[in-house]
Structure formats: structure tokens, C-alpha cells
Design a protein around this motif. Structure first.
Motif, short mmCIF file in Angstrom:
data_model
loop_
_atom_site.label_atom_id
_atom_site.label_comp_id
_atom_site.label_asym_id
_atom_site.label_seq_id
_atom_site.Cartn_x
_atom_site.Cartn_y
_atom_site.Cartn_z
N VAL A 122 0.77 -1.29 0.09
CA VAL A 122 0.02 -0.04 0.05
C VAL A 122 1.01 1.06 0.00
O VAL A 122 0.93 2.26 -0.26
CB VAL A 122 -1.29 -0.07 1.20
CG1 VAL A 122 -2.09 -0.85 1.36
CG2 VAL A 122 -0.27 0.36 2.73
N THR A 123 1.86 1.34 0.27
CA THR A 123 3.08 2.00 0.46
C THR A 123 2.90 2.74 -1.45
O THR A 123 3.68 4.22 -1.36
CB THR A 123 4.49 2.18 0.83
OG1 THR A 123 5.06 1.23 0.45
CG2 THR A 123 3.84 1.81 2.58
N GLY A 124 3.06 1.52 -2.18
CA GLY A 124 3.51 2.33 -3.60
C GLY A 124 5.63 2.71 -4.22
O GLY A 124 5.91 2.28 -2.99
N THR A 125 5.23 3.00 -5.07
CA THR A 125 6.27 2.00 -5.39
C THR A 125 7.14 3.12 -6.36
O THR A 125 6.04 3.06 -7.57
CB THR A 125 7.30 1.08 -5.86
OG1 THR A 125 7.10 -0.39 -4.84
CG2 THR A 125 8.27 0.29 -6.91
N PRO A 126 8.30 3.60 -6.63
CA PRO A 126 7.92 4.83 -7.69
C PRO A 126 8.95 3.97 -8.98
O PRO A 126 8.93 2.36 -9.16
CB PRO A 126 9.91 5.08 -7.20
CG PRO A 126 9.50 4.94 -5.96
CD PRO A 126 9.01 3.76 -5.68
N ILE A 127 7.93 4.47 -9.90
CA ILE A 127 7.91 3.26 -11.20
C ILE A 127 8.12 4.89 -12.40
O ILE A 127 7.53 6.07 -11.88
CB ILE A 127 6.27 2.71 -11.44
CG1 ILE A 127 5.50 3.32 -11.99
CG2 ILE A 127 6.25 1.21 -10.99
CD1 ILE A 127 4.34 2.32 -13.09
N THR A 128 8.59 4.27 -13.55
CA THR A 128 8.42 5.32 -15.04
C THR A 128 7.31 5.35 -15.22
O THR A 128 6.38 4.65 -15.26
CB THR A 128 9.64 4.79 -15.76
OG1 THR A 128 9.21 3.80 -16.06
CG2 THR A 128 11.29 4.80 -14.97
N VAL A 129 7.45 6.54 -16.04
CA VAL A 129 6.19 6.64 -17.33
C VAL A 129 5.29 5.62 -18.22
O VAL A 129 4.90 5.77 -18.77
CB VAL A 129 6.08 7.89 -17.50
CG1 VAL A 129 4.99 8.50 -18.09
CG2 VAL A 129 6.15 9.34 -17.00
N SER A 130 7.44 5.35 -18.90
CA SER A 130 7.56 4.22 -19.52
C SER A 130 6.49 3.01 -18.96
O SER A 130 5.74 1.99 -19.90
CB SER A 130 8.73 4.59 -20.12
OG SER A 130 8.53 2.99 -21.19
N GLN A 131 6.63 2.63 -17.92
CA GLN A 131 6.52 1.33 -16.99
C GLN A 131 4.70 1.54 -16.70
O GLN A 131 4.41 0.56 -17.24
CB GLN A 131 6.66 1.31 -15.73
CG GLN A 131 8.74 0.30 -16.24
CD GLN A 131 8.89 0.66 -14.83
OE1 GLN A 131 8.68 1.22 -13.78
NE2 GLN A 131 10.08 -1.11 -14.86
N LEU A 132 4.71 2.88 -16.54
CA LEU A 132 2.94 3.30 -16.11
C LEU A 132 2.47 2.86 -17.56
O LEU A 132 1.00 2.07 -17.99
CB LEU A 132 2.36 4.80 -15.94
CG LEU A 132 1.66 4.85 -15.60
CD1 LEU A 132 0.66 3.44 -14.00
CD2 LEU A 132 1.35 6.38 -15.18
#
Length: 168
Positions: free
Chosen positions: A118-128
Motif C-alpha cells: 500500500v505504500t507504493g513504488t516509484p515507477i517510470t512513466v514508460s512502465q505506467l
């Protein structure tokens, strides 16, 4: 403007107490002057995220993420709960219009998705973009699907951050 006032109080022996008071004027980050604020935060759903030049273009379906009495009354009006009853987990998403808004998304924007917890993970815009397109660029399933919605910080027409909403 910075003002320093120093007060020395003599005590017994060689002990000396010094009190320093600082007055600092800080420029506020809130809206000033006529017109809308430069930055706004919106909740909603990403319908598409496609590469455009060096960045991306996002189609976003804004919605209301409601809590408390506001959520309870809106959900009762929609027939989701009985009048006077609380909504589950004290939140209700009201998505009436489904009008898609177009935003620019720089490739280096901060994105947080619920990949592990639930805390979230940084990802890239490309991954999103891959997630929005139905592909999972990670070696495991997501903690929650991206259909839970995102909070976006927008400056005029450009997204500055995207953070996925957790739904218990």
C-alpha cells in the motif's frame, strides 16, 4: 525579511543563557491574484498514456474521491447504500461525466504505483504506459490494479506527478 534578537541573561557563575528569536517572512505557496491556481490536484482514471515526442500524452477521466458525510450522502443518492448508512471503508468514487481530459506528461515525471504494497513504488512513466496498455513490465502481479485510480498534480496542462490510490 530576517530579524534576529539576541537576549543574554546573566546567571550565577559562568553559566550564560542565550535566547535567539528569529522572525522569518516566507512567501506563501497558495494562490494569489486573479484567475485559477497554477497547480491543481485531481483524482481519476487513466484511459490512455501514449508516447508523444520526448514525453507522453494522457487521456484522463476525472472523478470525485469522496469521504465522510459527503461520501455517505452521495452514495445514498446513487442507491449504493441506504440513506443514513456509511459507505464501506469511508470512501466513495463518484464518476459521472466520463469526459476525457488531455494532459502532457513529461517522461521524467514522478509516478507511484501499488506494485508491492500500500505504500507504493516509484515507477517510470514508460512502465505506467505499459500498465495502461494492458502489459505488466514487472516480474510479479501488481498489489492492486491501476483501475483504483490516480491522484495527479497538474500545472496548467502538464502533469507533475501521478500517485495511485489504494482501495482497501
Amino acid at each position: 525579511m530576517l530579524v534576529l534578537i539576541v537576549l543574554a541573561v546573566a546567571g550565577c557563575g559562568s553559566t550564560r543563557t542565550v535566547t535567539v528569536t528569529k522572525t522569518v517572512t516566507v512567501v506563501g505557496t497558495g494562490k494569489t491574484g486573479p484567475g485559477p491556481p497554477g497547480e491543481i490536484v485531481q483524482f481519476g482514471f487513466i484511459k490512455s498514456l501514449t508516447r508523444k515526442g520526448r514525453g507522453f500524452e494522457m487521456l484522463f477521466d476525472p472523478a470525485w474521491f469522496l469521504s465522510g458525510k459527503t461520501a455517505n450522502v452521495a452514495a445514498a443518492e446513487d442507491g449504493v447504500v441506504k440513506p443514513g448508512q456509511p459507505v464501506p471503508n469511508d470512501n466513495y468514487t463518484l464518476d459521472e461525466g466520463h469526459r476525457l481530459l488531455t494532459y502532457k506528461v513529461p517522461a521524467n515525471v514522478h509516478v507511484t504505483a501499488l506494485t508491492k504494497d500500500v505504500t507504493g513504488t516509484p515507477i517510470t512513466v514508460s512502465q505506467l504506459a505499459q500498465l495502461v496498455g494492458g502489459k505488466n513490465p514487472f516480474s510479479r502481479p501488481l498489489f492492486e490494479p491501476i483501475t483504483t485510480g490516480f491522484w495527479i498534480l497538474v500545472n496548467i496542462d502538464t502533469v507533475r506527478s501521478l500517485d495511485q490510490q489504494y482501495h482497501p
